[in-house]
Enzyme design. Structure first.
Site, short mmCIF file in Angstrom:
data_model
loop_
_atom_site.label_atom_id
_atom_site.label_comp_id
_atom_site.label_asym_id
_atom_site.label_seq_id
_atom_site.Cartn_x
_atom_site.Cartn_y
_atom_site.Cartn_z
N CYS A 1 -8.53 5.66 0.02
CA CYS A 1 -8.63 6.42 -0.86
C CYS A 1 -10.09 6.74 -1.33
O CYS A 1 -10.76 7.78 -1.73
CB CYS A 1 -8.13 6.17 -2.17
SG CYS A 1 -7.26 4.61 -2.09
N ARG B 1 -6.28 -5.65 6.02
CA ARG B 1 -6.13 -6.33 4.82
C ARG B 1 -5.79 -7.74 5.04
O ARG B 1 -5.13 -8.18 6.03
CB ARG B 1 -4.91 -5.78 3.98
CG ARG B 1 -5.22 -4.51 3.55
CD ARG B 1 -3.74 -3.95 2.58
NE ARG B 1 -4.09 -2.64 2.33
CZ ARG B 1 -3.04 -1.68 1.84
NH1 ARG B 1 -1.89 -2.13 1.52
NH2 ARG B 1 -3.45 -0.36 1.41
N GLN C 1 -2.38 3.69 7.92
CA GLN C 1 -1.50 4.31 7.11
C GLN C 1 -1.61 5.82 7.36
O GLN C 1 -2.54 6.36 7.76
CB GLN C 1 -2.23 4.23 5.61
CG GLN C 1 -2.39 2.62 4.97
CD GLN C 1 -2.65 2.60 3.54
OE1 GLN C 1 -3.56 3.07 3.51
NE2 GLN C 1 -2.01 2.00 2.83
N ASP D 1 -1.93 8.30 5.44
CA ASP D 1 -2.59 8.45 4.00
C ASP D 1 -2.58 9.90 3.71
O ASP D 1 -3.38 10.65 4.47
CB ASP D 1 -3.90 7.63 3.78
CG ASP D 1 -3.74 7.20 2.58
OD1 ASP D 1 -3.26 7.42 1.62
OD2 ASP D 1 -4.64 6.23 2.16
N HIS E 1 -4.29 12.41 0.40
CA HIS E 1 -4.49 12.67 -1.28
C HIS E 1 -4.63 14.02 -1.66
O HIS E 1 -4.94 14.72 -0.87
CB HIS E 1 -6.01 12.01 -1.58
CG HIS E 1 -6.06 10.54 -1.43
ND1 HIS E 1 -6.24 9.94 -0.11
CD2 HIS E 1 -5.50 9.45 -1.84
CE1 HIS E 1 -5.99 8.66 -0.07
NE2 HIS E 1 -5.58 8.24 -1.18
N LYS F 1 4.76 6.62 -10.36
CA LYS F 1 4.77 6.70 -8.96
C LYS F 1 6.13 6.61 -8.67
O LYS F 1 7.28 6.50 -9.30
CB LYS F 1 4.33 5.59 -8.17
CG LYS F 1 5.20 4.12 -8.53
CD LYS F 1 4.70 2.94 -7.60
CE LYS F 1 5.26 1.75 -7.95
NZ LYS F 1 4.78 0.61 -7.15
N HIS G 1 -1.85 10.05 -4.53
CA HIS G 1 -1.79 9.33 -3.25
C HIS G 1 -0.50 9.42 -2.61
O HIS G 1 0.28 9.23 -3.48
CB HIS G 1 -2.12 7.87 -3.30
CG HIS G 1 -3.27 7.09 -4.25
ND1 HIS G 1 -4.47 6.75 -3.72
CD2 HIS G 1 -3.72 7.39 -5.57
CE1 HIS G 1 -5.31 6.68 -4.65
NE2 HIS G 1 -4.67 7.01 -5.70
#
Length: 623
Positions: free
Chosen positions: A307, A336, A354, A356, A358, A438, A484
RNA sequence: GCCGGUGUAGCUCAGGGGUAGAGCAACUGAUUCGUAAUCAGUAGGUCAGCGGUUCAAUUCCGCUCACCGGCUCCA
């Protein structure tokens, strides 16, 4: 949503492999505990019987809690010596003895002080702690004359109602008192219990079925991926076959995103540590991050999330309200730190990609944007035959940032989108992140397990931290809303889930090797090579089995490697310009013209079909 | 990280204080074969790593690593 035709077809058609029967027509029903009052009583009582047996065998064992699970029960003990698998046998014997005595289970209501006295008399410190948290009336259940436990019930009337042939002690495990890793380490014994021996057998069969589907096993058997000791735990090596599948998934994902109004980004894997300071990760996420590295007297941080990079991209120029919503997606690889002992195949790793994205938008665009995301999510997940979802909406927690009005507007936007989509959902009151509400989505696989993949999170925090702005219609500077979202969650994890869902029997469009040509003799090799070439030219993944084995062996090997279509090529086929097809999911497709196969394969790839659409050709030997 | 278990050939596994075994896979040869295993041969291992005990350790002990089942945490 309708039944999944492909799924049910597959379940019926999978042949018996290596003596392991796959999902069969299960005549034996296995209700969950929460669905069966009788099983609930049985399991509840079983855990008492087990605890009694344990204390008979190990008088120093202190009891704690012993609840039911959806398939059985467990009980946590504090025992000086951990239980071994061998102890389980003795405990089981003890349980059978208790069951055979037909001991009555009786509910007794007692005063708090009486309960306290009784517990103290038996020196059960954990029970005392449990008692403190209990509301009146306080009840306990006796089991025969010698044993009792604090319990709300319900139970069977006597142990004779428990079937000694329908339970099993499954495993021992460590567990923490009250699930808190700073508290005492307890020994947990898991068991399963049913009404009948048939049910127990079916339960065991399902465990075997889950093992058969295990993505770690399939990944190894089909040579899809590996995790190498030398490289480190939790780091995935995609082998050619797995990589090919991943590429197909990514291609589909990109195409769906472009069609859905997204642009794609590529961002670095590391960035100056100050970025992570601004984003707040250094303060709130550092225990999940790989350590920083120093280059040219500057500290860099490997990214645990994408992000901040997307945020920087947004901030790279002044944005107008006319540009919004901005939708940016990236297959972003993050690292991670996961504690040793938590890694699990592809499901839990240290480096993963990911899917991912946005979305930067105006407050009034939230509902529309969320709905778009839900639509895209459904499109993508259903392509992999995941059509049953469990949806959770998590609202504002006590500790949170942002204005009330914004939270309210945002939460309303999420609810509205879910309502418009027509999806039912549960509300997890106060379960949101501190920076926004979320939606989490779980998918159900072919054997009924739920997996969390997709998540959609609103974020009022990062735009604030990075002072993101857009120029509004009135010329003022305003802060955008940031969403996200990930659909697969992580490609690795999704790949693992999908592999288990299909049990390695991937749909035609996704199979790393779609068609394997099986030459009956060497004489037809050049014909086979010609076919291979034209199929490959058409984008069909096709190989020739060069082993020189006999046809029976070629078929066996092809089936074991779960190749969707095996094409037998002998003198007859060479003469007719045909192939004799054997589909893993559809059975014998007969003799088919090369061109017909080519067209069908191309079409299946374009439409992402599980099987080939071929008219049945003339059976072998009919001409 | 915690509790318990495991680590022998690519895979599945046997063995055991005195120079390492099977089946499948691989490779070679023969066979040219029609819908789930043709036959024969060859090769393959620092017995996870490091340290200790011992005349001798793959075997016994300790530590480390990885994996498995859980706990905690999580995409």
């Amino acid at each position: 949503m309708g039944d999944d035709d492909i799924g049910t077809l597959r379940l019926r058609r999978i042949p018996i492999l290596n003596g392991f029967e796959s999902v069969s027509s299960a005549a034996v029903e296995l209700p969950k505990t929460s669905e069966s009052p009788q099983l609930l009583k049985i399991r509840h009582s079983m855990s008492h019987v087990m605890a009694m047996a344990v204390q008979q065998l190990f008088p120093s064992a202190r009891v704690t809690i012993g609840p039911w699970t959806e398939t059985g029960f467990y009980y946590d003990f504090d025992n000086p010596d951990p239980f071994t698998e061998a102890d389980l046998k003795a405990i089981k014997k003890g349980m059978i003895k208790i069951i055979n005595k037909k001991l009555p289970l009786e509910r007794v209501e007692v005063s708090r002080s009486e309960a306290e006295e009784r517990i103290k008399a038996q020196n059960e410190p954990y029970k005392l702690e449990i008692l403190e948290g209990l509301q009146e009336p306080i009840t306990l259940y006796t089991l025969g004359k010698e044993w009792w436990d604090l319990c709300a019930g319900p139970h069977v009337e006597h142990t004779g109602q428990l079937n000694p042939k329908a339970f099993e002690l499954e495993s021992v495990a460590g567990a923490y008192w009250r699930g808190d890793e700073t508290k005492a380490q307890l020994q947990r014994i898991y068991g399963t219990a049913w009404e009948s021996a048939d049910q127990l057998a079916e339960h065991k069969r399902r465990i075997e079925e889950a093992k058969r589907r295990d993505h770690r096993r399939i990944g190894n058997d089909l040579d899809l991926f590996s995790i190498e000791d030398e490289a480190g735990a939790g780091l995935v090596f995609w082998h050619p076959r797995g990589a090919r599948m991943r590429l197909l998934i990514e291609e589909f994902w990109r195409q769906a995103h472009f069609a859905g109004g997204y642009e794609l980004l590529y961002t670095p894997h590391v960035a100056d540590i100050s970025l992570w300071k601004t984003s707040g990760h250094l303060d709130f996420y550092s225990e999940s991050m790989f350590g920083p590295m120093e280059v040219d007297e500057r500290e860099y941080q490997l990214k645990p999330m994408n992000c901040p990079f997307h945020v920087l991209t947004y901030a790279s120029t002044l944005r107008s309200y006319r540009e919004l919503p901005i939708r940016w997606a990236e297959l972003g690889t993050v690292y991670r730190y996961e504690r040793p002992g938590v890694m699990h195949g592809l499901m839990r790793v240290r480096g993963f990609t990911q899917d991912d994205a946005h979305v930067f938008c105006l407050p009034e665009q939230i509902s529309d944007e969320i709905l778009r995301i839900l639509d895209l999510t459904e499109e993508i997940l259903s392509t992999f035959d995941f059509t049953n979802y469990e949806i959770n909406l998590s609202t504002r927690p006590e500790k949170s940032i942002g204005e009330d009005a914004v939270w309210e507007l945002a939460t309303k936007g999420l609810v509205e989108a879910l309502e418009r989509k027509g999806w039912s959902y549960k509300i997890d009151e106060g379960g949101g992140a501190f920076y926004g509400p979320k939606i989490d989505l779980k998918i159900e696989d072919a054997i009924g397990r739920m997996w969390q993949c997709s998540t959609i999170q609103l974020d009022f925090n990062l735009p604030e931290r990075f002072k993101l702005e857009y120029v509004a219609a009135d010329g003022s500077r305003q802060r955008p809303i940031m969403i996200h979202r990930a659909i697969f969650g992580s490609l690795e994890r999704f790949f693992g889930i999908m592999t288990e869902n299909y049990a390695g029997d991937f749909p035609f469009w996704l199979a790393p090797e779609q068609i394997r040509l099986l030459p009956v003799t060497d004489e037809v090799m050049s014909y086979a090579e010609k076919i291979q070439q034209s199929l490959r030219k058409a984008g069909v993944r096709c190989n020739i089995d060069q082993s020189g084995d006999r046809l029976g062996k070629l078929i066996r090997t092809g089936e074991q490697k779960k190749i969707p279509v095996l094409a037998v090529i002998g003198a007859q086929e060479a003469e007719h310009s045909t192939l004799s097809l054997r589909s893993r999911l559809q059975g014998d497709l007969g003799e088919v013209a090369v061109d017909a196969l080519l067209q069908a394969a191309k079409k299946a790839n374009e439409q992402r079909d599980a099987t080939l659409d071929l008219p049945m050709a003339t059976p072998i030997g009919a001409s």
